[in-house]
Design a protein around this motif. Structure first.
Motif, PDB file in Angstrom:
ATOM      1  N   UNK A 104      15.678  38.056 -33.133  1.00  0.00           N
ATOM      2  CA  UNK A 104      15.664  39.341 -32.437  1.00  0.00           C
ATOM      3  C   UNK A 104      14.648  39.357 -31.300  1.00  0.00           C
ATOM      4  N   UNK A 105      13.601  38.561 -31.432  1.00  0.00           N
ATOM      5  CA  UNK A 105      12.537  38.567 -30.432  1.00  0.00           C
ATOM      6  C   UNK A 105      12.074  37.139 -30.145  1.00  0.00           C
ATOM      7  N   UNK A 106      13.014  36.223 -30.012  1.00  0.00           N
ATOM      8  CA  UNK A 106      12.663  34.802 -29.905  1.00  0.00           C
ATOM      9  C   UNK A 106      11.840  34.474 -28.657  1.00  0.00           C
ATOM     10  N   UNK A 107      12.090  35.130 -27.554  1.00  0.00           N
ATOM     11  CA  UNK A 107      11.360  34.810 -26.325  1.00  0.00           C
ATOM     12  C   UNK A 107       9.856  35.046 -26.500  1.00  0.00           C
ATOM     13  N   UNK A 108       9.502  36.213 -26.974  1.00  0.00           N
ATOM     14  CA  UNK A 108       8.094  36.548 -27.181  1.00  0.00           C
ATOM     15  C   UNK A 108       7.469  35.665 -28.268  1.00  0.00           C
ATOM     16  N   UNK A 109       8.215  35.444 -29.341  1.00  0.00           N
ATOM     17  CA  UNK A 109       7.681  34.643 -30.446  1.00  0.00           C
ATOM     18  C   UNK A 109       7.556  33.177 -30.055  1.00  0.00           C
ATOM     19  N   UNK A 113       4.245  31.025 -30.361  1.00  0.00           N
ATOM     20  CA  UNK A 113       4.334  29.781 -31.128  1.00  0.00           C
ATOM     21  C   UNK A 113       3.792  28.601 -30.326  1.00  0.00           C
ATOM     22  N   UNK A 114       4.278  28.444 -29.107  1.00  0.00           N
ATOM     23  CA  UNK A 114       3.861  27.313 -28.283  1.00  0.00           C
ATOM     24  C   UNK A 114       2.411  27.457 -27.829  1.00  0.00           C
ATOM     25  N   UNK A 115       1.989  28.682 -27.537  1.00  0.00           N
ATOM     26  CA  UNK A 115       0.590  28.901 -27.170  1.00  0.00           C
ATOM     27  C   UNK A 115      -0.348  28.517 -28.300  1.00  0.00           C
ATOM     28  N   UNK A 116       0.000  28.905 -29.512  1.00  0.00           N
ATOM     29  CA  UNK A 116      -0.823  28.561 -30.674  1.00  0.00           C
ATOM     30  C   UNK A 116      -0.819  27.053 -30.917  1.00  0.00           C
ATOM     31  N   UNK A 117       0.326  26.429 -30.747  1.00  0.00           N
ATOM     32  CA  UNK A 117       0.414  24.987 -30.953  1.00  0.00           C
ATOM     33  C   UNK A 117      -0.389  24.231 -29.899  1.00  0.00           C
ATOM     34  N   UNK A 118      -0.307  24.670 -28.659  1.00  0.00           N
ATOM     35  CA  UNK A 118      -1.102  24.045 -27.592  1.00  0.00           C
ATOM     36  C   UNK A 118      -2.590  24.130 -27.933  1.00  0.00           C
ATOM     37  N   UNK A 119      -3.045  25.301 -28.326  1.00  0.00           N
ATOM     38  CA  UNK A 119      -4.466  25.472 -28.659  1.00  0.00           C
ATOM     39  C   UNK A 119      -4.858  24.623 -29.865  1.00  0.00           C
ATOM     40  N   UNK A 120      -3.964  24.517 -30.831  1.00  0.00           N
ATOM     41  CA  UNK A 120      -4.222  23.708 -32.028  1.00  0.00           C
ATOM     42  C   UNK A 120      -4.392  22.237 -31.632  1.00  0.00           C
ATOM     43  N   UNK A 121      -3.503  21.724 -30.806  1.00  0.00           N
ATOM     44  CA  UNK A 121      -3.608  20.325 -30.390  1.00  0.00           C
ATOM     45  C   UNK A 121      -4.842  20.093 -29.520  1.00  0.00           C
TER      46      UNK A 121
END
Length: 133
Positions: A104-109, A113-121
């Motif tokens: 329902x809200x894949x664009x925002x999520x 998701x990718x922002x959090x993954x980038x920061x994690x890496x």
């Protein structure tokens, strides 16, 4: 709840982050679903990025720290095939109900998701120091 959904929720563990009455639905999804999955899948993300470096960015180990950080961000934002593989590693751990919320809200999520993954890496950059597979 199906046995698969129960298994996934038990495997992922508890929510990570603060949840209050003012928490938005995206932030709730982030803390209850995305953060636990990212934590669970961390070793796989590290291995995937090391493999990506070995196949596509052989000069990565010769870059400065700042350029390595920029490369992590750039790769995940620009390489659609790799980005979709990473998304798949996350989405595979959604329950059916969570997937319904996600679509329902894949664009925002996806951005979260990718922002959090980038920061994690980026926060684990030391794991990418002269560590070719």
């Amino acid at each position: 709840m199906s046995p698969r959904d129960t298994f996934l929720r038990e495997l992922r563990g508890e929510s990570i982050g603060t949840i209050s009455e003012q928490t938005s639905s995206d932030e709730l999804f982030q803390n209850e679903v995305l953060r636990p999955i990212l934590k669970l899948q961390n070793d796989l993300f590290i291995a995937s990025f090391i493999n990506y470096i070995a196949k596509n960015k052989r000069d990565f180990y010769n870059l400065t720290i700042d350029k390595k950080l920029a490369t992590i961000e750039n790769v995940i934002q620009k390489d659609i095939k790799f980005r979709n593989a990473l998304k798949g590693m996350i989405i595979a751990f959604f329950s059916i109900d969570e997937y319904a919320l996600y679509i329902k809200n894949s664009s925002s999520l996806n951005k979260r998701m990718m922002g959090m993954l980038i920061e994690r890496l980026k926060s684990q950059i030391q794991l990418f120091e002269n560590n070719p597979i």
